[in-house]
Write an enzyme that holds these catalytic residues in place. Structure first.
Site, PDB file in Angstrom:
ATOM      1  N   ARG A   1      31.674  20.465 -40.398  1.00  0.00           N
ATOM      2  CA  ARG A   1      30.520  21.611 -40.615  1.00  0.00           C
ATOM      3  C   ARG A   1      29.268  20.718 -41.005  1.00  0.00           C
ATOM      4  O   ARG A   1      29.312  19.625 -41.599  1.00  0.00           O
ATOM      5  CB  ARG A   1      30.715  22.538 -41.850  1.00  0.00           C
ATOM      6  CG  ARG A   1      31.763  23.541 -41.627  1.00  0.00           C
ATOM      7  CD  ARG A   1      31.954  24.499 -42.730  1.00  0.00           C
ATOM      8  NE  ARG A   1      30.849  25.222 -42.659  1.00  0.00           N
ATOM      9  CZ  ARG A   1      30.203  25.710 -43.832  1.00  0.00           C
ATOM     10  NH1 ARG A   1      30.927  25.375 -45.055  1.00  0.00           N
ATOM     11  NH2 ARG A   1      29.231  26.186 -44.126  1.00  0.00           N
TER      12      ARG A   1
ATOM     13  N   GLU B   1      23.789  30.702 -25.772  1.00  0.00           N
ATOM     14  CA  GLU B   1      23.244  32.267 -25.652  1.00  0.00           C
ATOM     15  C   GLU B   1      21.465  31.976 -25.992  1.00  0.00           C
ATOM     16  O   GLU B   1      20.948  32.811 -25.825  1.00  0.00           O
ATOM     17  CB  GLU B   1      23.763  33.143 -26.703  1.00  0.00           C
ATOM     18  CG  GLU B   1      23.395  33.164 -28.188  1.00  0.00           C
ATOM     19  CD  GLU B   1      23.851  31.837 -28.864  1.00  0.00           C
ATOM     20  OE1 GLU B   1      24.605  31.159 -28.075  1.00  0.00           O
ATOM     21  OE2 GLU B   1      23.633  31.505 -30.306  1.00  0.00           O
TER      22      GLU B   1
ATOM     23  N   CYS C   1      29.213  27.545 -32.400  1.00  0.00           N
ATOM     24  CA  CYS C   1      28.870  26.957 -33.551  1.00  0.00           C
ATOM     25  C   CYS C   1      29.425  27.462 -35.044  1.00  0.00           C
ATOM     26  O   CYS C   1      30.741  27.099 -34.787  1.00  0.00           O
ATOM     27  CB  CYS C   1      27.440  27.101 -33.923  1.00  0.00           C
ATOM     28  SG  CYS C   1      26.405  25.937 -34.809  1.00  0.00           S
TER      29      CYS C   1
ATOM     30  N   HIS D   1      24.446  26.490 -28.990  1.00  0.00           N
ATOM     31  CA  HIS D   1      24.049  28.020 -28.765  1.00  0.00           C
ATOM     32  C   HIS D   1      23.820  28.267 -27.277  1.00  0.00           C
ATOM     33  O   HIS D   1      22.680  28.211 -27.184  1.00  0.00           O
ATOM     34  CB  HIS D   1      22.985  28.236 -29.790  1.00  0.00           C
ATOM     35  CG  HIS D   1      23.469  28.394 -31.227  1.00  0.00           C
ATOM     36  ND1 HIS D   1      23.703  29.601 -31.689  1.00  0.00           N
ATOM     37  CD2 HIS D   1      23.598  27.340 -32.110  1.00  0.00           C
ATOM     38  CE1 HIS D   1      23.742  29.275 -33.086  1.00  0.00           C
ATOM     39  NE2 HIS D   1      24.142  28.042 -33.317  1.00  0.00           N
TER      40      HIS D   1
HETATM   41  N1  GLN Z   1      26.100  25.476 -40.482  1.00  0.00           N
HETATM   42  C1  GLN Z   1      26.918  26.713 -40.077  1.00  0.00           C
HETATM   43  C2  GLN Z   1      28.270  26.603 -40.720  1.00  0.00           C
HETATM   44  O1  GLN Z   1      28.547  25.759 -41.172  1.00  0.00           O
HETATM   45  C3  GLN Z   1      26.952  26.691 -38.707  1.00  0.00           C
HETATM   46  C4  GLN Z   1      25.358  26.834 -38.102  1.00  0.00           C
HETATM   47  C5  GLN Z   1      25.382  27.852 -36.628  1.00  0.00           C
HETATM   48  O2  GLN Z   1      26.117  28.561 -36.463  1.00  0.00           O
HETATM   49  N2  GLN Z   1      24.218  27.644 -36.249  1.00  0.00           N
HETATM   50  O3  GLN Z   1      28.887  27.789 -40.483  1.00  0.00           O
END
Ligand code: GLN
Length: 189
Positions: free
Chosen positions: A103, A169, A76, A167
């Site tokens: 993002r 994890e 992410c 994610h």
């Molecule tokens: N929205 C976050 C970003 O732009 C990423 C979100 C996340 O790691 N769950 O960095």
């Protein structure tokens, strides 16, 4: 195997627990000294803008050097950090993997969701927890797509670098981390 987890912010502890569950030694990384003698590194989810603010110039430089030299897995916000190009807004990426990433690309309604998909990791469907996830909008030629969400790649690999927009994890399934540990052990394909 000694794997670092960047521990400035975000959900680094879940990665630490998963690595230990799989028999690896996990080291929390907060500065450039912590990056010494590691076999690999995980950059966790969180806020990529916060990572960029919290990283000192020196640590960012050592991190940049590390991700081009050693196996690294970004989830992410971590995937955003490793990308070649980052949009919405434009911000610097470490260019460790040839992807363009946007993002917060799945909109408000859908910005956190749990889905399942087929993947290259075996016949069981892969659970994917998305939290304000980015979207991979372009993958370069050398990038292998291991799993997708509809048509968007969500788990990709190039050489020694892996990136996931979800994610792993936070799911019980250990296959994604096991795949990364395989990469650390055997080198890139
Ligand atoms: N929205 C976050 C970003 O732009 C990423 C979100 C996340 O790691 N769950 O960095």
């Amino acid at each position: 195997m000694k794997i670092g987890v960047l521990a400035l912010q975000g959900d680094f502890d879940a990665h630490r627990r998963r690595l230990e569950e799989l028999g690896a030694e996990a080291v929390l990384v907060r500065n450039s000294d912590d990056l010494e003698n590691l076999d690999g590194l995980i950059i966790p989810g969180g806020e990529s803008t916060a990572f960029l603010k919290l990283l000192s110039e020196d640590t960012l430089e050592t991190l940049n050097e590390f991700v081009h030299r050693k196996p690294t897995f970004g989830t992410c916000a971590g995937a955003i950090m490793l990308a070649r190009e980052v949009e919405n807004p434009r911000q610097p990426g470490l260019n460790a993997i040839d992807i363009s990433i946007r993002r917060n690309a799945y909109g408000r309604q859908n910005d956190s969701t749990i889905l399942e998909t087929a993947s290259a990791l075996g016949s069981e469907p892969l659970e994917m927890v998305f939290i304000r996830a980015p979207r991979i909008e372009r993958v370069g030629k050398g990038v292998e797509v291991l799993a997708s969400r509809d048509r968007d790649p969500v788990l990709v690999r190039q050489g020694q670098v892996m990136a996931a927009t979800f994610h792993p994890e936070l799911s019980h399934d250990t296959r994604v981390h096991a795949e990364f540990l395989k990469l650390v052990k055997n080198g890139s394909k």
